[in-house]
Structures are given as structure tokens and as C-alpha cells.
Design a protein around this motif. Sequence first.
Motif, PDB file in Angstrom:
ATOM      1  N   ALA A  14     -20.522 -30.720  -3.447  1.00 15.12           N
ATOM      2  CA  ALA A  14     -21.461 -30.481  -4.537  1.00 15.12           C
ATOM      3  C   ALA A  14     -22.853 -30.271  -3.950  1.00 15.12           C
ATOM      4  O   ALA A  14     -23.386 -31.161  -3.279  1.00 15.12           O
ATOM      5  N   THR A  15     -23.429 -29.113  -4.181  1.00 14.02           N
ATOM      6  CA  THR A  15     -24.738 -28.764  -3.633  1.00 14.02           C
ATOM      7  C   THR A  15     -25.804 -28.870  -4.709  1.00 14.02           C
ATOM      8  O   THR A  15     -25.634 -28.349  -5.823  1.00 14.02           O
ATOM      9  N   SER A  16     -26.901 -29.555  -4.384  1.00  5.41           N
ATOM     10  CA  SER A  16     -28.013 -29.733  -5.316  1.00  5.41           C
ATOM     11  C   SER A  16     -29.295 -29.232  -4.677  1.00  5.41           C
ATOM     12  O   SER A  16     -29.456 -29.246  -3.448  1.00  5.41           O
ATOM     13  N   TYR A  24     -26.317 -31.746  -0.099  1.00  3.96           N
ATOM     14  CA  TYR A  24     -24.972 -31.724  -0.655  1.00  3.96           C
ATOM     15  C   TYR A  24     -24.307 -33.085  -0.484  1.00  3.96           C
ATOM     16  O   TYR A  24     -24.696 -33.895   0.357  1.00  3.96           O
ATOM     17  N   VAL A  44     -20.342 -35.745  -8.017  1.00  7.79           N
ATOM     18  CA  VAL A  44     -20.884 -34.525  -8.627  1.00  7.79           C
ATOM     19  C   VAL A  44     -22.133 -34.889  -9.425  1.00  7.79           C
ATOM     20  O   VAL A  44     -22.033 -35.425 -10.531  1.00  7.79           O
ATOM     21  N   PRO A  45     -23.343 -34.626  -8.896  1.00 12.60           N
ATOM     22  CA  PRO A  45     -24.573 -34.984  -9.617  1.00 12.60           C
ATOM     23  C   PRO A  45     -24.639 -34.303 -10.982  1.00 12.60           C
ATOM     24  O   PRO A  45     -24.171 -33.178 -11.153  1.00 12.60           O
ATOM     25  N   GLU A  46     -25.235 -35.003 -11.942  1.00 10.47           N
ATOM     26  CA  GLU A  46     -25.389 -34.421 -13.276  1.00 10.47           C
ATOM     27  C   GLU A  46     -26.618 -33.520 -13.354  1.00 10.47           C
ATOM     28  O   GLU A  46     -26.694 -32.637 -14.204  1.00 10.47           O
ATOM     29  N   GLU A  48     -29.639 -31.000 -11.342  1.00 14.55           N
ATOM     30  CA  GLU A  48     -30.018 -30.137 -10.213  1.00 14.55           C
ATOM     31  C   GLU A  48     -28.817 -29.629  -9.421  1.00 14.55           C
ATOM     32  O   GLU A  48     -28.954 -29.219  -8.264  1.00 14.55           O
ATOM     33  N   LEU A  49     -27.646 -29.638 -10.011  1.00  8.31           N
ATOM     34  CA  LEU A  49     -26.449 -29.122  -9.351  1.00  8.31           C
ATOM     35  C   LEU A  49     -26.497 -27.591  -9.351  1.00  8.31           C
ATOM     36  O   LEU A  49     -26.653 -26.968 -10.400  1.00  8.31           O
ATOM     37  N   THR A  50     -26.396 -26.986  -8.185  1.00  5.49           N
ATOM     38  CA  THR A  50     -26.489 -25.523  -8.093  1.00  5.49           C
ATOM     39  C   THR A  50     -25.197 -24.860  -7.634  1.00  5.49           C
ATOM     40  O   THR A  50     -24.983 -23.679  -7.901  1.00  5.49           O
ATOM     41  N   LEU A  52     -20.830 -25.731  -6.766  1.00  4.28           N
ATOM     42  CA  LEU A  52     -19.738 -26.689  -6.711  1.00  4.28           C
ATOM     43  C   LEU A  52     -18.500 -25.955  -6.218  1.00  4.28           C
ATOM     44  O   LEU A  52     -18.143 -24.892  -6.732  1.00  4.28           O
ATOM     45  N   LEU A  67     -19.646 -25.298 -12.861  1.00  2.00           N
ATOM     46  CA  LEU A  67     -20.654 -26.347 -12.725  1.00  2.00           C
ATOM     47  C   LEU A  67     -20.548 -27.396 -13.828  1.00  2.00           C
ATOM     48  O   LEU A  67     -20.852 -28.569 -13.595  1.00  2.00           O
TER      49      LEU A  67
END
Length: 693
Positions: A14-16, A24, A44-46, A48-50, A52, A67
Amino acid sequence: MAGLARERLVLVKATSTGAQGESYSIGTGYLLTAGLVLTASHVVPELELTRLEVRTDDPAQWLAVQLQPVWRDTALDAVLLRLEAPLAELAEVNWVEAAFEDDAVWHSSAYPKAGSVDQAGKIAWKTVGLGGKLQALGGGGQGARELELTVDAPPPADEWAGISGAPVFVGDRLAGLVKEVPKSFQGGRLAAVPASLLLLNHGFRLALSKPWLDPLPAGTWVLVVEAERKKSKTGLADWVDGALTKEAKALEAATGVRFEPAAVRVRIADALESPGHWLRFVRALCLAPVAVFDATGFEPAVMLALGVRAVVHRGITLTSVADVLTHDQLSRLPFNIQETRLIHHGSGYPPKDVRHPLVAIPAAIKRGWQELAAQPAYLDLPAYDAVRCPFPSTDVEGRSALDRVLMLCSFGKEHEDNWLRLSNSVLAHYPDGEVARMLDMASPRLVGQALYEGIRWARTCLVDWTGWRANVFFEFGVRLACSDMDAVVLIEQSAHEAAAAPGALVQLQRMETLWSPALYRAAPEDPVADDEAIAAALGVHDAIVRQQPAPVAATALPHDATFRTCRDHFDWKQEHITIEPHDLLRSTIESPFGKDPQAGGRSPLLYSANAGYGKDLDHSIKERWIAAWCYLSQRHPKEQWASDPGLRAALRKLGNDVLQFGLPAPAGAHLKAMRDQIFEVLDELDDLDGAAP
């Protein structure tokens, strides 16, 4: 069914992108289906997730992931992710469906930091096989129960990064997923989310279910619930489709909306095929602008669905039968049905007769649509307003509907032995309780009001399916839709056997699978064993009251799944309490009068010719118009008037109505000043409209 499979294991990345740049997180996931990955929520951040993506090892490939998760529960620390493109079909997962009574050997595979390899400055994540012992007595205490896992040959705690989301298997059954490494155990133990908690979650069940009834139409559509037994070649859904096509222009002219030309058809037995099917069907019951039920034969499952619909939608719901019912037959129908207006979809009338389905169905839709818009109290099924009652008050003895054990069952003489058997067994379990049927309750209120208050608020509600009575299943549907507390479901052995007999309705056994009624005998051969079975069912209920629900099978429904699905998909905009104050004031003025305030040359309000009442009525109406204007004209800043054409239109309409009905001849100086202010606002609105691009 499948055990731990290499081709299902994935690396989750998961990349933020935040203030510190791109970062990530890594976790482990498991493919529950060809398109859904289960992993830990914190992976998986809720925000600023850019990006996945997941990586499979067999074959080795990166796969894009949507996403927006399909389902997330931060309390459980679990999330379901959907692949952009599903893989080939996978076998169903075999779940652990019960709590562990004894320690068990577990195994897994994951992507911990300890297994990563530095390859020319790039980290390559490798799977590591894991195993150990599941401690049956661990994981309790505060919060939801967890799985406590000891680990064979564990690495240091800081080397566990990446393991979150790893599947936990006991034998070939999925027992849960790893969510954290308790630091105090220095990497020697893991905490996992039990599979039983996932299976108790309605959102997880709905998300995991196979697509069915999807996608629902985006416009104005009609849901047709078809009975299992079809009486003729032309069924209700065919008549509805014919009516929607034949009367399309007339329906649009009468309602102001264009209906989808084909109804969404649901055969009631199909809706009961699995927990996922049922929950998707409940969602459709919540969302359908119009629903039409084939009540021919008053099949139990149709009545059950009708009870759910009665709670989630004020209208429009039509009930239809294929038979032409005589007055005697109508008089013997359950009172829940007698309150509705049954229409006919058979061929018992000539094509131009107002009772013919091609005439009656569109006419009923038009009338219902118009009345629903004009009458805030419109209802076409009982229960909607009755279950929206406040928390029950106590009587002089300090008791209320909350404390009573309510039993929904047949009132027939043939059921008296069953009632005595069950009521005594219940009192043996709750010696200080009161067990009552509706006919046993002493209340000055209308029967329907007292019944539905009890159905909603009774902490313990028993439903006896014996006899497969239509009214009992309607009431059962109401309970499922309006209470997050389970209903204790019971059935007499002979009725259970009848459901499995050749020629019986398929829906009967499917309902038994979904709701697992406890078996009893009205005249038991072994009373002790029978009492134990009833006590066990009440014990399951007691655990739910304590917020410690027992695990359920993957083929059964969680106790609150129907209620929570209704809560999630219910159209809350139909609730009067959400109406804007100025619209609410308008509706309290307009709804009592109907479309024409002076139809027939006189006021439609009962007793309004009374001089004193008429004077107060006129004063009250004018005050409400003034109050509505004071609210709307002051609620929003002038800047919003310029940018919002909808607000300008609402102000203009309300201003003109207030001038006509609220301030037709103001007497006081302050009211004259208000009238002048309204004229000024209307002029200002005209200027803003003229300046709008």
C-alpha cells in the motif's frame, strides 16, 4: 473446499503520499475468492492512499487493487480488497466455524521482514512458513476474543513486520488472520482475528457473497418478489413488465419520473439460497422505490420478506394474489394482510376491467406514488410507524415491553399444547420472567401498536415456526428488520419433518438452514432432553444479550445481519425527522388539506367550522408560514444565494406562498415590515437570476 494454498497467498503493498513524501507499507494477504483479498486493516491506510497492489508467487505477478476497500472493520482490524481484474475461479474456503475448546496446531505462510532479502539494494520479500500452537484458553478478556498463537522458532519482535494479514489455518480450515505481534512476548506469540468473528459480521458476509441482483438499476425501478409456486403461465412479474411498458407515458405523467421498463425479479427460494443471497435481497428490499409481492398462498418466506419491507420502506409496496378471493376468504386472512389492499394478477377479469392486472397494477403504483408524496402518514403496509416508537415506558409495577418474553406463534386451538410446552420451558429458564402472546397482553392501545412495540423492544422474542403461519413469518420479518437482538426460533418436530417431505416448498428447508430453529416436541418422549434443547437455544440468546455471541456456521446468518443490512441500506431520507425545517413546516400546513384546500366548497379539516377552532387554525397556519420564512431566509448567507440556484428557487416559492397565505393582510407594523422585506428579497432574487451565467 480448500486449505492453505500457495496460489492464494499474496504480498500486499500500500503506497501513500503525505507531507513527508511517498511511503509504503507491506503486509500479507489471502485470496478468499478469485477477486477478494483478506488482510489486516492497518496494512491499508484509510488516508492519503495513492496506490494499492498485491503480488502473487504462483505465478509471480503484480496485480492492481481498487483503492476503495469492499469492506473494512477497524475494530476487528480486517479488510477485504478487490482486484481490478479477478483471477481464475477458486474453490470456496473451508472455515473454522466454532470456538476452540482445546489447544490446536496451526500453520501459515507470510512475508515477515525476517524473510526479506537485500538484492542489489532492493528488498525482495520471501514467504516464510509458520507454525505453532493455538492456545484455546488465551485471547479472552476485554474487547473481542482473539486467537493467541505461540510460534515455533520465532524471530525477534522487530523482524515480524509484514506478517499482518497472514492466514491462520488449523488443518485445512481457515481459523483467522494475524493482526499483531504483542511486544511483551518478544516475538514469541501472535494475536489473530478469529474466523468466527468475521463470519458474525454482516458486512463481511455481504462483501464475500457471490454477485447476485447486481447491479441494481440506478433509476426508478420495481422489485417483484415471486412466490415459489407459480399458479399460471403468466406470472406477476410478467404482468408488471407489461404494465410498465403499456402505461409508461401515463406513469411518467402521473409521477414525474420515468420507470425502468423491466422489473427486477427475485424468486423467493433463490433469495434464501445462502446468507449472501438473503443479505443482497434485503438490500434490494431497502432500495426498491416500488416493490410488488406475489402473496399467492401466503408462503412463509414471502411473508417474511414482506415483514422486512414493512419496516424499511414507507411505500410503495403492493401485494397481489393469483386467485380471486371471496369475502369469506378475505375475512380469514391474517390481520397483517387484511390491512393491505390486495390486487389480483390472475386472469379472472376481462382486459378492460379495472381489476385486470394490466389496469390495476399501474393504477396502484400511480395512486401510491401520489399519496406518498402528498401524505406524510402514507402507509401501504403495517408496522412502519409502529416500530418507530420511543423506548417503552414502565407500568406501575416497573415492567415494560423490554422485560417481557414475547412469543410470536399461532393462536389456533391446535397450537395450545405447543404454547403450554414452550411457555413452561421458558419460565424454567427465566423463573422471574413473564411469557406472553399478543392475546395475553392487557393494554388499552390498538393491537397493532402494542404488537409492533413489543416486537421491536422485547429483549427476548421467541418465534414458533410450527404451522408455518403467514402472520408469524410477517412478524418474524419485522423483528429481524427492527431489532439487533436475535429472535429465538423454535419449531415442533413434526413441522420440521413436514418441511423435508417430498413436495414441500424448497424455501422451508432453506429458512431452517439460515436461521437454525431449535427442535422441540409438544408431547416429548424425553422431556429432559427436549427442555435442554430449548434451554440451549435460550442460552445462545443470553450470550447475545451479554454481547458475546456464539460462532455461527458459514451457511447460517449472524443474529443481527438482517437488521444491520437494513440499517446500512435503508433510505433515511424518507424519515420525517430529516426534513428541512421549512419543508417540515410546509408539510404540516399542506398535508391535512390535500391538493385542494377548498374541495367541495368547504374545508376538509374535521370540525374546522367550529368558530373557535377555525380562528386558532387560521392563526396557526399563518404563523407556520412566517416561521418557515424566518428560518430559510436567515439560515444561509447571502453569498450562497448567488451561487445556489436551487436555494434561490426555494426562497422564491416560499416567499410567494408566505405573501399569499401567511401575510395576506398583515395588521401589525412588524408584520408589514416583514411583508416588505419579502418583496425586497424577491426583487433581489430576480437580479441574481438575471446575473447568473
